[in-house]
Write a protein that holds these residues in place. Structure first.
Motif, PDB file in Angstrom:
ATOM      1  N   PRO A  72       0.822  -1.211   0.000  1.00  0.00           N
ATOM      2  CA  PRO A  72       0.000   0.000   0.000  1.00  0.00           C
ATOM      3  C   PRO A  72       0.854   1.258   0.000  1.00  0.00           C
ATOM      4  N   LEU A  73       0.332   2.299  -0.627  1.00  0.00           N
ATOM      5  CA  LEU A  73       1.030   3.581  -0.642  1.00  0.00           C
ATOM      6  C   LEU A  73       1.058   4.178   0.760  1.00  0.00           C
ATOM      7  N   PRO A  74       1.961   5.122   1.022  1.00  0.00           N
ATOM      8  CA  PRO A  74       2.120   5.652   2.385  1.00  0.00           C
ATOM      9  C   PRO A  74       1.014   6.608   2.779  1.00  0.00           C
ATOM     10  N   TYR A  75      -0.106   6.064   3.188  1.00  0.00           N
ATOM     11  CA  TYR A  75      -1.256   6.882   3.547  1.00  0.00           C
ATOM     12  C   TYR A  75      -1.400   6.965   5.057  1.00  0.00           C
ATOM     13  N   SER A  76      -2.006   8.034   5.523  1.00  0.00           N
ATOM     14  CA  SER A  76      -2.034   8.290   6.956  1.00  0.00           C
ATOM     15  C   SER A  76      -3.381   8.766   7.436  1.00  0.00           C
ATOM     16  N   PRO A  77      -3.620   8.685   8.757  1.00  0.00           N
ATOM     17  CA  PRO A  77      -4.894   9.179   9.300  1.00  0.00           C
ATOM     18  C   PRO A  77      -4.953  10.693   9.299  1.00  0.00           C
ATOM     19  N   TYR A  78      -6.152  11.192   9.219  1.00  0.00           N
ATOM     20  CA  TYR A  78      -6.384  12.633   9.253  1.00  0.00           C
ATOM     21  C   TYR A  78      -6.164  13.146  10.661  1.00  0.00           C
ATOM     22  N   ARG A  79      -5.348  14.168  10.824  1.00  0.00           N
ATOM     23  CA  ARG A  79      -5.108  14.767  12.132  1.00  0.00           C
ATOM     24  C   ARG A  79      -5.396  16.265  12.014  1.00  0.00           C
ATOM     25  N   PRO A  80      -6.573  16.720  12.432  1.00  0.00           N
ATOM     26  CA  PRO A  80      -6.934  18.128  12.289  1.00  0.00           C
ATOM     27  C   PRO A  80      -5.938  19.028  12.999  1.00  0.00           C
ATOM     28  N   ARG A  81      -5.641  20.171  12.373  1.00  0.00           N
ATOM     29  CA  ARG A  81      -4.736  21.136  12.994  1.00  0.00           C
ATOM     30  C   ARG A  81      -5.535  22.173  13.750  1.00  0.00           C
ATOM     31  N   SER A  82      -4.921  22.732  14.763  1.00  0.00           N
ATOM     32  CA  SER A  82      -5.575  23.799  15.510  1.00  0.00           C
ATOM     33  C   SER A  82      -5.610  25.058  14.673  1.00  0.00           C
ATOM     34  N   THR A  83      -6.371  26.051  15.131  1.00  0.00           N
ATOM     35  CA  THR A  83      -6.478  27.309  14.388  1.00  0.00           C
ATOM     36  C   THR A  83      -5.124  27.964  14.218  1.00  0.00           C
ATOM     37  N   ARG A  84      -4.275  27.895  15.249  1.00  0.00           N
ATOM     38  CA  ARG A  84      -2.960  28.523  15.157  1.00  0.00           C
ATOM     39  C   ARG A  84      -2.063  27.811  14.161  1.00  0.00           C
ATOM     40  N   GLY A 113     -16.351   6.202   8.346  1.00  0.00           N
ATOM     41  CA  GLY A 113     -15.943   4.927   8.920  1.00  0.00           C
ATOM     42  C   GLY A 113     -14.836   4.196   8.204  1.00  0.00           C
ATOM     43  N   ALA A 114     -14.274   4.760   7.127  1.00  0.00           N
ATOM     44  CA  ALA A 114     -13.178   4.100   6.410  1.00  0.00           C
ATOM     45  C   ALA A 114     -11.885   4.191   7.221  1.00  0.00           C
ATOM     46  N   LEU A 115     -11.133   3.102   7.231  1.00  0.00           N
ATOM     47  CA  LEU A 115      -9.846   3.066   7.922  1.00  0.00           C
ATOM     48  C   LEU A 115      -8.766   3.632   7.010  1.00  0.00           C
ATOM     49  N   TRP A 116      -7.884   4.475   7.589  1.00  0.00           N
ATOM     50  CA  TRP A 116      -6.827   5.116   6.813  1.00  0.00           C
ATOM     51  C   TRP A 116      -5.456   4.609   7.228  1.00  0.00           C
ATOM     52  N   SER A 142      -6.632   5.481   1.078  1.00  0.00           N
ATOM     53  CA  SER A 142      -5.446   6.206   0.659  1.00  0.00           C
ATOM     54  C   SER A 142      -5.718   7.662   0.336  1.00  0.00           C
ATOM     55  N   GLN A 143      -6.783   7.916  -0.414  1.00  0.00           N
ATOM     56  CA  GLN A 143      -7.144   9.280  -0.789  1.00  0.00           C
ATOM     57  C   GLN A 143      -8.660   9.431  -0.724  1.00  0.00           C
ATOM     58  N   LEU A 144      -9.087  10.600  -0.291  1.00  0.00           N
ATOM     59  CA  LEU A 144     -10.511  10.903  -0.225  1.00  0.00           C
ATOM     60  C   LEU A 144     -10.985  11.374  -1.598  1.00  0.00           C
TER      61      LEU A 144
END
Length: 258
Positions: free
Chosen positions: A5-17, A74-77, A217-219
């Motif tokens: 699999p390609l190097p895909y990662s979970p979504y990690r939201p960034r803070s406003t700053r 619900g998709a696993l990343w 891998s990609q949305l």
């Protein structure tokens, strides 16, 4: 041979700053936020199957699972490292132009932000999506894409600098782009444990029965109501929208339709 699999990662939201502030004139080059960089690699996979899906079906998960591992449907990343940020809060490292970092691609697609500067991508005309000149036929009525949208500020530069676009991209101006599914890898279980069994070229729709055993891998979004334009036509419409309208007695100015 099954490709890893390609190097895909979970979504990690960034803070406003932490949100990127855009590309300034003093930056050394224009490198999209979503571009994968050297040094960003797939994290060791600790995948397992558990019977937790409705109907007691097997479902893929991490043994050290985290809430961010799954997206809003619900998709696993997959997981991938991220390099340190520079003074503009953009990723560092040599760009790998043909690849997108999965977490940053997911971030921009999920929040509909520009893939270059991470600012909101909606323009007065709608959402701008670019594609290569040969990516779609003229008669395709349904467009699905893994390319995050572009803001009006960066569309010209991206079209000129991206080798895939070649200065003559297909331009789709969309009123809406609902979530469609994900690209990624199908996993199975056999001798040797959990392993990849297929990497389809087409995206898996949300709700597909294979989603429980899929590593995203990609949305992907689907353009539902859209217009096709050339780059020149888009730039002309954006310019016309921004231009001041002379006062004309008895006339009504209509903004370009999205």
């Amino acid at each position: 041979m099954i490709a890893s699999p390609l190097p895909y990662s979970p979504y990690r939201p960034r803070s406003t700053r932490e949100k990127a502030s855009g590309v300034s004139a003093t930056e050394p080059s224009l490198i999209p936020y979503v571009t994968l960089r050297e040094g960003e690699e797939a994290a060791p996979a600790t995948l397992a199957f558990v019977q937790e899906w409705p109907g007691n079906r097997l479902r893929l998960r991490y043994t050290d699972k985290e809430p961010e591992d799954r997206d809003v449907r619900g998709a696993l990343w997959g997981r991938c490292s991220q390099n340190r940020r520079d003074q503009w809060n953009m990723p560092t490292g040599k760009p790998l132009w043909r690849l997108m970092h999965p977490s940053r691609q997911r971030e921009c697609m999920q929040t509909m932000r520009c893939q270059v500067c991470v600012q909101p991508a909606k323009t007065p005309l709608g959402y701008i999506f670019l594609a290569g000149p040969d990516d779609y036929t003229p008669h395709e009525s349904t467009i699905v894409t893994a390319q995050p949208p572009m803001c009006a500020r960066h569309v010209r530069a991206a079209a000129m600098l991206c080798p895939h676009l070649g200065g003559r991209p297909l331009v789709f101006l969309a009123e809406s782009a609902p979530l469609y599914g994900v690209h990624g890898t199908v996993y199975g279980y056999g001798q040797g444990g959990v392993h990849a069994v297929d990497q389809p070229d087409f995206p898996l729709r949300y709700g597909d029965p294979d989603l429980p055993v899929f590593l995203a891998s990609q949305l992907v979004r689907r353009l539902s109501v859209f217009r096709r334009l050339s780059l020149a036509e888009l730039l002309a419409e954006l310019t016309a929208f921004r231009a001041p309208v002379p006062h004309q007695t008895g006339s009504v100015h209509a903004c370009p339709a999205a």
